[in-house]
Motif scaffolding. Structure first.
Motif, mmCIF file in Angstrom:
data_model
loop_
_atom_site.group_PDB
_atom_site.id
_atom_site.type_symbol
_atom_site.label_atom_id
_atom_site.label_comp_id
_atom_site.label_asym_id
_atom_site.label_seq_id
_atom_site.Cartn_x
_atom_site.Cartn_y
_atom_site.Cartn_z
ATOM 1 N N TYR A 84 4.223 3.537 -4.787
ATOM 2 C CA TYR A 84 4.458 2.965 -3.460
ATOM 3 C C TYR A 84 4.320 3.974 -2.328
ATOM 4 C CZ TYR A 84 6.431 -0.925 -6.103
ATOM 5 O OH TYR A 84 6.603 -1.975 -6.957
ATOM 6 N N GLY A 85 3.994 5.210 -2.646
ATOM 7 C CA GLY A 85 4.000 6.241 -1.623
ATOM 8 C C GLY A 85 2.648 6.565 -1.022
ATOM 9 N N MET A 86 2.689 7.506 -0.101
ATOM 10 C CA MET A 86 1.488 8.040 0.543
ATOM 11 C C MET A 86 1.758 9.514 0.808
ATOM 12 S SD MET A 86 -0.465 6.758 4.024
ATOM 13 C CE MET A 86 -0.967 5.190 3.292
ATOM 14 N N LYS A 87 0.927 10.389 0.276
ATOM 15 C CA LYS A 87 1.187 11.829 0.334
ATOM 16 C C LYS A 87 1.359 12.333 1.759
ATOM 17 C CE LYS A 87 -1.030 13.144 -4.029
ATOM 18 N NZ LYS A 87 -2.103 13.951 -4.655
ATOM 19 N N VAL A 132 0.580 -1.412 4.532
ATOM 20 C CA VAL A 132 -0.366 -0.307 4.732
ATOM 21 C C VAL A 132 -0.009 0.894 3.869
ATOM 22 C CG1 VAL A 132 -1.277 1.344 6.409
ATOM 23 C CG2 VAL A 132 -0.938 -1.048 7.064
ATOM 24 N N ILE A 133 1.270 1.277 3.879
ATOM 25 C CA ILE A 133 1.680 2.502 3.191
ATOM 26 C C ILE A 133 1.999 2.256 1.727
ATOM 27 C CG2 ILE A 133 3.395 4.363 3.133
ATOM 28 C CD1 ILE A 133 3.713 4.054 6.142
ATOM 29 N N MET A 134 2.732 1.180 1.440
ATOM 30 C CA MET A 134 3.224 0.942 0.088
ATOM 31 C C MET A 134 2.359 -0.018 -0.713
ATOM 32 S SD MET A 134 7.255 0.613 1.122
ATOM 33 C CE MET A 134 7.780 0.403 -0.585
ATOM 34 N N GLY A 135 1.417 -0.698 -0.045
ATOM 35 C CA GLY A 135 0.563 -1.647 -0.752
ATOM 36 C C GLY A 135 1.212 -2.984 -1.014
ATOM 37 N N LEU A 136 2.362 -3.254 -0.356
ATOM 38 C CA LEU A 136 3.086 -4.524 -0.569
ATOM 39 C C LEU A 136 2.633 -5.554 0.458
ATOM 40 C CD1 LEU A 136 6.651 -3.064 -1.253
ATOM 41 C CD2 LEU A 136 4.994 -3.918 -2.925
ATOM 42 N N ASN A 137 1.349 -5.912 0.424
ATOM 43 C CA ASN A 137 0.811 -6.837 1.415
ATOM 44 C C ASN A 137 1.344 -8.252 1.257
ATOM 45 O OD1 ASN A 137 -0.994 -6.610 -1.011
ATOM 46 N ND2 ASN A 137 -1.916 -8.399 -0.071
ATOM 47 N N SER A 138 1.778 -8.633 0.053
ATOM 48 C CA SER A 138 2.252 -9.997 -0.163
ATOM 49 C C SER A 138 3.540 -10.281 0.616
ATOM 50 C CB SER A 138 2.482 -10.250 -1.653
ATOM 51 O OG SER A 138 3.382 -9.303 -2.200
ATOM 52 N N PHE A 139 4.380 -9.264 0.846
ATOM 53 C CA PHE A 139 5.611 -9.450 1.613
ATOM 54 C C PHE A 139 5.308 -9.854 3.051
ATOM 55 C CE2 PHE A 139 7.488 -7.263 -1.919
ATOM 56 C CZ PHE A 139 8.811 -7.675 -1.938
ATOM 57 N N GLY A 181 10.645 -7.256 11.990
ATOM 58 C CA GLY A 181 10.328 -7.717 10.639
ATOM 59 C C GLY A 181 8.837 -7.703 10.363
ATOM 60 N N ALA A 182 8.045 -8.191 11.328
ATOM 61 C CA ALA A 182 6.593 -8.210 11.142
ATOM 62 C C ALA A 182 6.033 -6.794 11.029
ATOM 63 C CB ALA A 182 5.934 -8.953 12.307
ATOM 64 N N LEU A 183 6.507 -5.877 11.902
ATOM 65 C CA LEU A 183 6.036 -4.493 11.857
ATOM 66 C C LEU A 183 6.503 -3.789 10.584
ATOM 67 C CD1 LEU A 183 6.589 -3.405 15.579
ATOM 68 C CD2 LEU A 183 4.426 -3.982 14.449
ATOM 69 N N PHE A 184 7.725 -4.094 10.149
ATOM 70 C CA PHE A 184 8.252 -3.507 8.916
ATOM 71 C C PHE A 184 7.399 -3.901 7.717
ATOM 72 C CE2 PHE A 184 11.023 -4.129 5.159
ATOM 73 C CZ PHE A 184 11.396 -2.811 4.937
ATOM 74 N N HIS A 185 7.083 -5.192 7.617
ATOM 75 C CA HIS A 185 6.263 -5.653 6.496
ATOM 76 C C HIS A 185 4.822 -5.146 6.617
ATOM 77 C CE1 HIS A 185 9.401 -8.040 4.779
ATOM 78 N NE2 HIS A 185 9.527 -8.777 5.848
#
Length: 267
Positions: A184-187, A241-248, A232-236
């Motif tokens: 879930y990270g980004m270096k 973008v960073i964690m790859g959790l686009n479905s949320f 909420g929208a910016l958080f998701h």
């Protein structure tokens, strides 16, 4: 306010996200094969299925790689048709019912990797199937929107409280720990936060506070109520973008029209 138009926006956002996730699963369909991460011979050890030679054979055919591909193709077709047929029509009722069954079957088959976005998408689809259709009434339309809005607020608040009781979130360690993982990270982000403990604490506590207090968006006057929705929208979005959790992003933003509607009723 036209309730069907509110549902139409919810449907469009939710379905758009499900189309993307379905295409992602089509790309990795080989993972559902005999040697894949989601191999049925492994998954079946963790689920309860009816016993019997013929029943077991049917499950083996339905849930092997080819069967999963068929489920995904039917799911994709149903999602596209939902956007084409008039909401609330007989065809809509039939297609959404089939989609709910398909979605539940696929989630049960996958078993591993289920998260809050999958649950929220299922809740939205089931609510649409029960409350919107040829037999729907003004009462069921209102109830469905209230249910979606309150379920979203409950999800945010529960997530915030869960973080509040976690010492890693309270001390700011969690945000760096997440961004420093391979999954879930980004270096670049992890390196930026590595020696900025104060920023990590502020980021963690901003998530804790806003998630916990998220239900206030239903009662606060404008423009303060919008602060929660924009956050909420910016958080998701950053999670996508960073964690790859686009479905949320799609699943939870799909609940926002219901939240806006409920707030308008309360005010």
């Amino acid at each position: 306010m036209d309730l069907l138009k509110v549902y139409q926006v919810i449907l469009f956002i939710c379905v758009s996200g499900l189309i993307i996730s379905t295409l992602e699963y089509v790309v990795i369909a080989r993972s559902f094969g005999a040697d894949g991460v989601y191999a049925w011979r492994i998954i079946r050890l963790r689920v309860s299925t009816p016993h019997g030679r013929y029943i077991n054979s049917a499950f083996d055919v339905l849930f092997n790689e080819a069967g999963v591909k068929a489920l995904l193709i039917l799911r994709l077709l149903s999602l596209l048709l939902l956007l084409a047929v008039p909401i609330g029509s007989a065809w809509f009722s039939l297609i959404i019912a089939l989609l709910v069954v398909n979605n539940l079957a696929f989630n049960w088959r996958r078993l591993l990797g289920d998260d809050g976005s999958d649950q929220m998408s299922s809740i939205i689809l089931i609510t649409l199937a029960l409350c919107v259709g040829i037999s729907s009434s003004s009462f069921t339309l209102h109830v469905g929107l209230w249910f979606i809005a309150l379920q979203a607020c409950l999800s945010y608040s529960a997530a915030g409280i869960a973080k509040l009781v976690s010492s890693q979130w309270r001390t700011g360690e969690a945000i760096y720990g997440i961004f420093n993982t391979g999954t879930y990270g980004m270096k670049s982000v992890a390196r930026f936060l590595e020696k900025r403990k104060t920023m990590c604490v502020l980021l963690c506590w901003s998530v804790i506070i806003i998630e916990t207090l998220f239900p206030l968006c239903l009662v606060l006057p404008e423009p303060w109520n919008w602060a929660f929705l924009v956050w909420g929208a910016l958080f998701h979005l950053q999670c996508a973008v960073i964690m790859g959790l686009n479905s949320f992003l799609w699943a939870f933003v799909a609940t926002y029209p219901a939240i806006i509607y409920v707030r308008s009723v309360l005010h």
